[in-house]
Design a protein around this motif. Structure first.
Motif, PDB file in Angstrom:
ATOM      1  N   MET A   1       0.442 -35.168  22.653  1.00 62.37           N
ATOM      2  CA  MET A   1       0.304 -35.706  24.049  1.00 62.37           C
ATOM      3  C   MET A   1       1.876 -35.892  24.466  1.00 62.37           C
ATOM      4  SD  MET A   1      -2.768 -38.223  24.246  1.00 62.37           S
ATOM      5  CE  MET A   1      -2.402 -38.955  25.577  1.00 62.37           C
ATOM      6  N   SER A   2       2.683 -36.430  23.850  1.00 63.25           N
ATOM      7  CA  SER A   2       3.789 -36.793  24.217  1.00 63.25           C
ATOM      8  C   SER A   2       4.912 -35.376  24.148  1.00 63.25           C
ATOM      9  CB  SER A   2       4.618 -37.705  23.283  1.00 63.25           C
ATOM     10  OG  SER A   2       4.189 -39.074  22.899  1.00 63.25           O
ATOM     11  N   ALA A   3       4.502 -34.612  23.535  1.00 70.69           N
ATOM     12  CA  ALA A   3       5.338 -33.215  23.568  1.00 70.69           C
ATOM     13  C   ALA A   3       4.626 -32.577  25.031  1.00 70.69           C
ATOM     14  CB  ALA A   3       4.816 -32.323  22.550  1.00 70.69           C
ATOM     15  N   TYR A   4       3.420 -32.744  25.103  1.00 67.96           N
ATOM     16  CA  TYR A   4       2.927 -32.123  26.492  1.00 67.96           C
ATOM     17  C   TYR A   4       3.422 -32.705  27.541  1.00 67.96           C
ATOM     18  CZ  TYR A   4      -0.223 -30.552  30.087  1.00 67.96           C
ATOM     19  OH  TYR A   4      -0.815 -29.886  31.264  1.00 67.96           O
ATOM     20  N   LEU A   5       3.337 -34.026  27.799  1.00 64.63           N
ATOM     21  CA  LEU A   5       3.815 -34.627  29.002  1.00 64.63           C
ATOM     22  C   LEU A   5       5.386 -34.619  29.104  1.00 64.63           C
ATOM     23  CD1 LEU A   5       1.683 -37.879  28.801  1.00 64.63           C
ATOM     24  CD2 LEU A   5       1.290 -35.869  30.145  1.00 64.63           C
ATOM     25  N   GLY A   6       6.193 -34.305  27.816  1.00 57.83           N
ATOM     26  CA  GLY A   6       7.394 -34.499  27.952  1.00 57.83           C
ATOM     27  C   GLY A   6       8.023 -33.218  28.861  1.00 57.83           C
ATOM     28  N   ARG A   7       7.087 -32.303  29.310  1.00 54.78           N
ATOM     29  CA  ARG A   7       7.527 -31.229  30.191  1.00 54.78           C
ATOM     30  C   ARG A   7       7.533 -31.504  31.557  1.00 54.78           C
ATOM     31  NH1 ARG A   7       5.324 -25.683  28.574  1.00 54.78           N
ATOM     32  NH2 ARG A   7       5.560 -25.667  26.077  1.00 54.78           N
ATOM     33  N   TYR A   8       7.173 -32.729  31.933  1.00 55.27           N
ATOM     34  CA  TYR A   8       6.812 -33.186  33.403  1.00 55.27           C
ATOM     35  C   TYR A   8       7.781 -34.434  33.600  1.00 55.27           C
ATOM     36  CZ  TYR A   8       3.014 -30.161  33.183  1.00 55.27           C
ATOM     37  OH  TYR A   8       1.945 -29.116  33.054  1.00 55.27           O
ATOM     38  N   ARG A   9       8.150 -34.711  34.760  1.00 55.45           N
ATOM     39  CA  ARG A   9       8.690 -35.872  35.137  1.00 55.45           C
ATOM     40  C   ARG A   9       8.223 -36.296  36.316  1.00 55.45           C
ATOM     41  NH1 ARG A   9      14.866 -33.566  36.531  1.00 55.45           N
ATOM     42  NH2 ARG A   9      14.195 -32.294  38.171  1.00 55.45           N
ATOM     43  N   GLY A  10       8.453 -37.782  36.709  1.00 54.59           N
ATOM     44  CA  GLY A  10       8.288 -38.456  38.005  1.00 54.59           C
ATOM     45  C   GLY A  10       6.752 -38.483  38.426  1.00 54.59           C
ATOM     46  N   THR A  16      -0.182 -35.619  35.869  1.00 56.50           N
ATOM     47  CA  THR A  16      -0.724 -34.913  34.647  1.00 56.50           C
ATOM     48  C   THR A  16      -1.397 -35.848  33.483  1.00 56.50           C
ATOM     49  OG1 THR A  16       1.033 -33.211  35.116  1.00 56.50           O
ATOM     50  CG2 THR A  16       0.052 -33.305  32.918  1.00 56.50           C
ATOM     51  N   GLU A  17      -0.640 -37.086  33.465  1.00 58.47           N
ATOM     52  CA  GLU A  17      -1.151 -37.864  32.420  1.00 58.47           C
ATOM     53  C   GLU A  17      -2.434 -38.698  32.657  1.00 58.47           C
ATOM     54  OE1 GLU A  17       0.201 -42.171  30.335  1.00 58.47           O
ATOM     55  OE2 GLU A  17       1.630 -41.163  31.676  1.00 58.47           O
ATOM     56  N   SER A  18      -2.454 -38.922  34.139  1.00 58.63           N
ATOM     57  CA  SER A  18      -3.755 -39.289  34.747  1.00 58.63           C
ATOM     58  C   SER A  18      -5.088 -38.404  34.383  1.00 58.63           C
ATOM     59  CB  SER A  18      -3.831 -39.630  36.224  1.00 58.63           C
ATOM     60  OG  SER A  18      -5.098 -40.160  36.556  1.00 58.63           O
ATOM     61  N   PHE A  70      -2.239 -28.539  27.892  1.00 61.97           N
ATOM     62  CA  PHE A  70      -2.385 -29.186  26.592  1.00 61.97           C
ATOM     63  C   PHE A  70      -2.684 -28.581  25.353  1.00 61.97           C
ATOM     64  CE2 PHE A  70      -4.678 -31.887  23.819  1.00 61.97           C
ATOM     65  CZ  PHE A  70      -3.983 -33.119  23.297  1.00 61.97           C
ATOM     66  N   TYR A  71      -3.591 -27.712  25.466  1.00 63.78           N
ATOM     67  CA  TYR A  71      -3.896 -26.874  24.294  1.00 63.78           C
ATOM     68  C   TYR A  71      -2.834 -25.854  24.088  1.00 63.78           C
ATOM     69  CZ  TYR A  71      -8.260 -29.792  23.461  1.00 63.78           C
ATOM     70  OH  TYR A  71      -8.959 -30.588  23.143  1.00 63.78           O
ATOM     71  N   ARG A  72      -2.273 -25.252  25.041  1.00 66.45           N
ATOM     72  CA  ARG A  72      -1.427 -24.198  24.909  1.00 66.45           C
ATOM     73  C   ARG A  72      -0.273 -25.023  24.065  1.00 66.45           C
ATOM     74  NH1 ARG A  72      -0.362 -22.843  29.865  1.00 66.45           N
ATOM     75  NH2 ARG A  72      -2.132 -21.275  29.808  1.00 66.45           N
ATOM     76  N   VAL A  73       0.215 -26.231  24.320  1.00 62.15           N
ATOM     77  CA  VAL A  73       1.338 -26.609  23.600  1.00 62.15           C
ATOM     78  C   VAL A  73       0.951 -27.082  22.276  1.00 62.15           C
ATOM     79  CG1 VAL A  73       2.596 -28.920  23.491  1.00 62.15           C
ATOM     80  CG2 VAL A  73       2.490 -27.772  25.754  1.00 62.15           C
ATOM     81  N   CYS A  74      -0.250 -27.259  22.058  1.00 59.75           N
ATOM     82  CA  CYS A  74      -0.810 -27.547  20.666  1.00 59.75           C
ATOM     83  C   CYS A  74      -0.860 -26.304  19.721  1.00 59.75           C
ATOM     84  CB  CYS A  74      -2.347 -27.942  20.603  1.00 59.75           C
ATOM     85  SG  CYS A  74      -2.539 -29.753  21.071  1.00 59.75           S
ATOM     86  N   VAL A  75      -0.980 -25.202  20.453  1.00 58.07           N
ATOM     87  CA  VAL A  75      -0.678 -23.875  19.674  1.00 58.07           C
ATOM     88  C   VAL A  75       0.750 -23.502  19.476  1.00 58.07           C
ATOM     89  CG1 VAL A  75      -1.045 -21.299  19.921  1.00 58.07           C
ATOM     90  CG2 VAL A  75      -3.067 -22.927  20.604  1.00 58.07           C
ATOM     91  N   ILE A  76       1.547 -23.807  20.412  1.00 58.47           N
ATOM     92  CA  ILE A  76       2.880 -23.356  20.402  1.00 58.47           C
ATOM     93  C   ILE A  76       3.454 -24.410  19.350  1.00 58.47           C
ATOM     94  CG2 ILE A  76       5.171 -23.827  21.544  1.00 58.47           C
ATOM     95  CD1 ILE A  76       3.634 -23.053  24.390  1.00 58.47           C
ATOM     96  N   ASP A  77       3.264 -25.489  19.142  1.00 57.28           N
ATOM     97  CA  ASP A  77       3.617 -26.475  18.169  1.00 57.28           C
ATOM     98  C   ASP A  77       3.263 -26.276  16.862  1.00 57.28           C
ATOM     99  OD1 ASP A  77       5.599 -27.432  20.081  1.00 57.28           O
ATOM    100  OD2 ASP A  77       4.420 -29.217  20.574  1.00 57.28           O
ATOM    101  N   GLY A  78       2.178 -25.301  16.697  1.00 56.44           N
ATOM    102  CA  GLY A  78       1.454 -25.183  15.482  1.00 56.44           C
ATOM    103  C   GLY A  78       0.601 -26.186  15.011  1.00 56.44           C
ATOM    104  N   ILE A  79      -0.030 -26.934  15.711  1.00 54.51           N
ATOM    105  CA  ILE A  79      -1.068 -28.010  15.731  1.00 54.51           C
ATOM    106  C   ILE A  79      -2.298 -27.197  15.547  1.00 54.51           C
ATOM    107  CG2 ILE A  79      -2.168 -30.127  16.543  1.00 54.51           C
ATOM    108  CD1 ILE A  79       0.527 -30.775  17.831  1.00 54.51           C
ATOM    109  N   LEU A  80      -2.560 -26.150  16.342  1.00 52.32           N
ATOM    110  CA  LEU A  80      -3.844 -25.717  16.438  1.00 52.32           C
ATOM    111  C   LEU A  80      -3.428 -24.153  16.076  1.00 52.32           C
ATOM    112  CD1 LEU A  80      -5.739 -27.344  19.127  1.00 52.32           C
ATOM    113  CD2 LEU A  80      -6.174 -27.798  16.771  1.00 52.32           C
ATOM    114  N   PRO A  81      -4.404 -23.343  15.486  1.00 56.70           N
ATOM    115  CA  PRO A  81      -4.053 -21.912  15.378  1.00 56.70           C
ATOM    116  C   PRO A  81      -4.577 -21.082  16.835  1.00 56.70           C
ATOM    117  CG  PRO A  81      -6.421 -22.561  14.241  1.00 56.70           C
ATOM    118  CD  PRO A  81      -5.533 -23.745  14.713  1.00 56.70           C
ATOM    119  N   HIS A  82      -5.250 -21.776  17.436  1.00 55.06           N
ATOM    120  CA  HIS A  82      -5.859 -21.086  18.744  1.00 55.06           C
ATOM    121  C   HIS A  82      -6.302 -22.291  19.785  1.00 55.06           C
ATOM    122  CE1 HIS A  82      -9.640 -21.132  16.678  1.00 55.06           C
ATOM    123  NE2 HIS A  82     -10.031 -21.273  18.120  1.00 55.06           N
ATOM    124  N   SER A  83      -5.932 -21.831  20.918  1.00 57.03           N
ATOM    125  CA  SER A  83      -6.484 -22.770  22.152  1.00 57.03           C
ATOM    126  C   SER A  83      -8.224 -22.496  22.209  1.00 57.03           C
ATOM    127  CB  SER A  83      -5.880 -22.624  23.328  1.00 57.03           C
ATOM    128  OG  SER A  83      -6.473 -23.322  24.341  1.00 57.03           O
TER     129      SER A  83
END
Length: 246
Positions: A1-10, A16-18, A70-83
């Protein structure tokens, strides 16, 4: 979640978090592990947003986009094999919003009610939304320090989507409304809630609905940006005054 939300600001990060929190709460209610859901589960989530929450297609599409990201970042970071969100059917969003704007007499009644309100923030809120055409988060995020002068004209520095900053000229009526809300303060937010803190979009929505009811305006799905600024675009022939990059 932190990695995904880290893409955004303000504000983008907050929104996005909501939206992501809504999905994760739904997973908890359904006794689902977010990192083990299947495509059919996300299809059920979309149907829940449509049939139970009864959200507009644009809102459902936005919340689904957050889940997809969110799931796209999970795949990019190797947490999931596919979204699991791949190939989820998106709701059809109409090209034009069905929400109607205010008519001439309705807006006149609304701004008159706001001007006569004992709460000085009401007049400033309606003036900034209706006469400047600001988005709700732009009006609520405006600070006293954002007021200034440019080439002899009073202006407001507005932070829009994507962090873009523009200088918006203040017509005399809006300037008077803002000065009334500021009431001699030197810093802090222009719009404040009843506790003296910054007015957020939820408080602004409640004030707008209260003013609409006091003015005798009966409109379904009263919205603090669309219903006011759409009136302005038709009445004044422009969506908002000319602005220049800050």
């Amino acid at each position: 979640m932190s990695a995904y939300l880290g893409r955004y600001r303000g504000d983008s990060r907050l929104h996005t978090e909501s939206d992501l929190r809504v999905f994760l709460t739904w997973c908890t209610d359904q006794d689902l592990e977010p990192l083990s859901v299947a495509r059919v589960d996300i299809e059920r989530y979309v149907r829940w947003l449509q049939d139970v929450r009864r959200l507009q297609p644009s809102t459902v599409s936005r919340r689904l986009s957050v889940v997809v990201g969110f799931y796209r970042v999970c795949v990019i970071d190797g947490i999931l094999p596919h979204s699991p969100a791949d190939y989820v059917r998106r709701p059809v969003v109409p090209p034009e919003s069905p929400t109607l704007g205010l008519g001439h007499l309705q807006f006149e009644a609304l701004i008159t009610t706001a001007r006569q309100s004992a709460n000085p923030n009401d007049f400033a809120l309606i003036a900034m939304l209706g006469l400047l055409g600001l988005r709700i988060f732009e009006a609520c995020g405006a600070n006293i320090g954002d007021l200034g002068e440019e080439h002899g004209h009073r202006v407001l520095r507005v932070r829009g989507k994507g962090g873009k900053v523009v200088l918006v000229p203040l017509p005399p009526a809006v300037a008077r409304a803002v000065d009334r809300a500021v009431d001699g303060r030197l810093d802090g937010p222009i719009l404040r809630n009843t506790l003296g803190a910054r007015m957020d979009r939820h408080a602004a929505t409640r004030r707008l609905k209260h003013l609409a009811a006091s003015a005798g305006i009966r409109m379904p799905r009263m919205h603090p940006h669309i219903s006011v600024s759409r009136f302005v675009s038709s009445f004044w022939s422009v969506p908002r005054p000319s602005s220049v990059p800050a």
